[in-house]
Motif scaffolding. Structure first.
Motif, PDB file in Angstrom:
ATOM      1  N   SER A  74     -17.719  -3.299  -8.219  1.00  9.47           N
ATOM      2  CA  SER A  74     -18.706  -4.247  -7.733  1.00  9.47           C
ATOM      3  C   SER A  74     -18.643  -4.305  -6.226  1.00  9.47           C
ATOM      4  CB  SER A  74     -18.463  -5.624  -8.337  1.00  9.47           C
ATOM      5  OG  SER A  74     -19.156  -6.594  -7.589  1.00  9.47           O
ATOM      6  N   ILE A 100     -18.092  -7.945  -5.164  1.00  6.52           N
ATOM      7  CA  ILE A 100     -16.730  -8.469  -5.255  1.00  6.52           C
ATOM      8  C   ILE A 100     -15.899  -7.897  -4.114  1.00  6.52           C
ATOM      9  CG2 ILE A 100     -14.599  -8.427  -6.633  1.00  6.52           C
ATOM     10  CD1 ILE A 100     -16.305  -8.677  -9.128  1.00  6.52           C
ATOM     11  N   VAL A 115      -8.531  -6.193  -9.765  1.00  3.71           N
ATOM     12  CA  VAL A 115      -9.395  -7.169 -10.429  1.00  3.71           C
ATOM     13  C   VAL A 115      -9.384  -6.829 -11.912  1.00  3.71           C
ATOM     14  CG1 VAL A 115     -11.724  -8.086 -10.676  1.00  3.71           C
ATOM     15  CG2 VAL A 115     -10.884  -7.492  -8.399  1.00  3.71           C
ATOM     16  N   ILE A 175     -16.855 -14.725  -6.120  1.00  2.27           N
ATOM     17  CA  ILE A 175     -16.203 -13.696  -6.932  1.00  2.27           C
ATOM     18  C   ILE A 175     -16.291 -14.081  -8.397  1.00  2.27           C
ATOM     19  CG2 ILE A 175     -13.966 -12.640  -7.501  1.00  2.27           C
ATOM     20  CD1 ILE A 175     -13.289 -12.638  -4.548  1.00  2.27           C
ATOM     21  N   ILE A 183     -17.924 -11.870 -11.402  1.00  2.00           N
ATOM     22  CA  ILE A 183     -17.143 -11.504 -12.587  1.00  2.00           C
ATOM     23  C   ILE A 183     -17.895 -11.913 -13.851  1.00  2.00           C
ATOM     24  CG2 ILE A 183     -15.074 -12.177 -13.882  1.00  2.00           C
ATOM     25  CD1 ILE A 183     -13.529 -11.939 -11.248  1.00  2.00           C
ATOM     26  N   VAL A 207      -7.302 -11.700 -10.051  1.00  2.00           N
ATOM     27  CA  VAL A 207      -7.726 -11.046  -8.814  1.00  2.00           C
ATOM     28  C   VAL A 207      -6.532 -11.083  -7.868  1.00  2.00           C
ATOM     29  CG1 VAL A 207      -9.288 -11.094  -6.830  1.00  2.00           C
ATOM     30  CG2 VAL A 207     -10.148 -11.693  -9.091  1.00  2.00           C
TER      31      VAL A 207
END
Lengths: 314, 314
Positions: free
Chosen positions: A107, A110, A130, B110, B114, B130
């Motif tokens: 991502s 992210i 992650v 974030i 996700i 994370v």
DNA sequence: CTAGGTGCAAATAATTTGCAGAGGC
DNA sequence: GCCTCTGCAAATTATTTGCACCTAG
């Protein structure tokens, strides 16, 4: 296989002597897809040669990790897994707690938030993990185990093309609109030329995409690997919207510059993630094109400013 | 300490008999800040009572993890760490590889990415990891070990207030502008009232913020814990910009509804992350207020639509 | 009285290491 | 010939378990 040995040569740590046993281990390892534990690999090796000890496999794995051929990942169940890096960029994981299978994604967003946090804290990032733990779709609605796995490099190439196409489409729209709205003759022709280029390139990309899915029909419905929210309606979409607010020629150039820069940086960054492959090529070619446009626009902007200054002083 | 035992009671797994040894372990554990390994905890326990065995500490830790009093985290160095959950929401980690210290952060953005990935993959999320590995500021420029640590709940409260204040400010601006631009008398008074409310509440929040930093002066410069990009210029900022494009009264109401809903959802979500504490209260109070505004606007919108329909049919 | 908690020592499980010998360059 | 790789067995490390005993309810 020539490409693989090239990959191995560039990733060989320390003088590292070659040995037939280690070569076997490395070869078997590179043939696997997915995440192996050290023990899984030992079993696979023993199928071909029972004379290789566990310790040797562990040592070979450590050697591969040091050289960047392999990555050590930890899914929190007490043993490490190893995945090879050949044509496989660093990525994030979804880990199913019932079938223990993991799937991968990237991502852009992210990553950019992680950068933001790291910068605020003055933290130098080396490595990012992650992991999303939970239950996968297959496990929830009755294990349809049609888990066909396509090589990541193909999926990456598909996503690269999709994002590039969306970007070209929105770029085309932007430059077409900008050409219409521009008052200055010279500016209009710049925008028109760019629109023409976008249109041509869009055609090339669409053809390439069509070829890719023709060759691998399953690709069309395969889940997204590279997530990038900004790509949904193209990087230029916001810019086009801005145009409608009624900006002058100078501002239109600036918006174009901003969009081209964003898109150049995005494609450059993701192009560099990949050991040479289809995906890398698509990304880097695209990054190049965007850089050219960027330079053209910047040059045009400079000339416009110069002209305005001249008018100002006369 | 009454609050702690309340916390313990609500987090006691299975009938769990009480025992003075386990009580001691739990108490010592809850007094610590940061991430302890099982062995660290054993050492700490042995300072107070040498009669407690390693196995008991391990068993107590497992008991706490089951009950949600503790969380087991894995920084990939072969041993697990434990952090307590009392007044400490789930968070992400930055882990320094040279001093092995870890610091924590939360990123609304974030988390939302996700969620997006998980939804696309049909994945039910249970737990998210994370971790950013690298080198911290202190380690890089000569170990100024002024690592004063403030309790997370304070920093969380500070961030809650900052975001709430930014939201109120942008809300005030939005409603003030909307009141000016509204043609309809009734609509104008709605916006005006909301502007007044935002102004009053802004005052309360600013006072609360001033009190908080007066009590803990180090808070002012302490690093951000809760990252939320949308909060930088307030949740209403984009809405105010939209207003300027020249929207009609109905659209202005819709923009207001959208902003209030976003802000309500944000504050509700983060309010729920926290075991009761200052931060939770600020978030939930704020969520409540935004919900009230939201309902008011929705009701007003419905009436506007009804009126328009009536005009339409007559 | 009895289920569950506890200490100790032994078990486990993944991974690493010491050492003597084999093999590449 | 030297240095590195290799297999085997033993060591290491974090954590868990078996078992006899103890303690709270």
């Amino acid at each position: 296989m020539g490409e693989i040995s090239e990959f191995l040569n560039s990733h060989r740590p320390d003088g590292g002597r070659r040995s037939s046993k280690r070569d076997l281990i490395v070869n078997v390892f590179l043939r696997q897809e997915g995440h192996l534990s050290a023990d899984d690999l030992v079993d696979l090796i023993h199928v071909e040669n029972k004379e290789i000890g566990r310790a040797t496999v562990y040592r070979a794995l450590r050697w591969m990790v040091n050289g960047g051929i392999a990555r050590k990942v930890d899914f929190g169940d007490g043993r490490f897994r190893y995945e090879h890096a050949y044509r496989h960029p660093k990525h994030f994981h979804l880990i199913c707690q019932s079938c223990r299978k993991s799937s991968e994604f990237l991502s852009s967003d992210i990553e950019s938030f992680i950068d933001e946090v790291s910068i605020e804290r003055g933290f130098t990032v080396e490595r990012t993990v992650v992991q999303i733990y939970g239950n996968c779709l297959a496990c929830r609605d009755g294990n349809k185990n049609d888990t066909l796995e396509l090589p990541t490099e193909l999926v990456f190439a598909r996503d690269a093309l999709r994002i590039a196409i969306a970007t070209e489409r929105s770029g085309l729209q932007f430059y077409t609109r900008a050409a219409l709205l521009t008052k200055d003759d010279r500016g209009r022709s710049v925008f028109r030329n760019l629109a023409k280029e976008e249109e041509e390139h869009l055609g090339t990309l669409e053809k390439r995409y069509a070829e890719l899915v023709a060759e691998h029909p399953k690709l069309e419905t395969y889940p997204t690997f590279l997530f990038f929210r900004g790509a949904a309606d193209g990087i230029f979409a916001a810019g086009t919207e801005e145009l409608e607010k009624g900006v002058d020629d100078r501002e239109a150039l600036l918006i174009g510059i901003r969009c081209e820069r964003g898109s150049h940086e995005f494609f450059k960054k993701y192009g560099e993630k990949f050991e040479d492959s289809e995906g890398k090529q698509i990304f880097l070619e695209f990054a190049d094109e965007e850089r050219e446009h960027l330079e053209l626009l910047q040059c045009e902007y400079q000339q416009l400013i110069d002209t305005l200054n001249k008018i100002d002083t006369t």
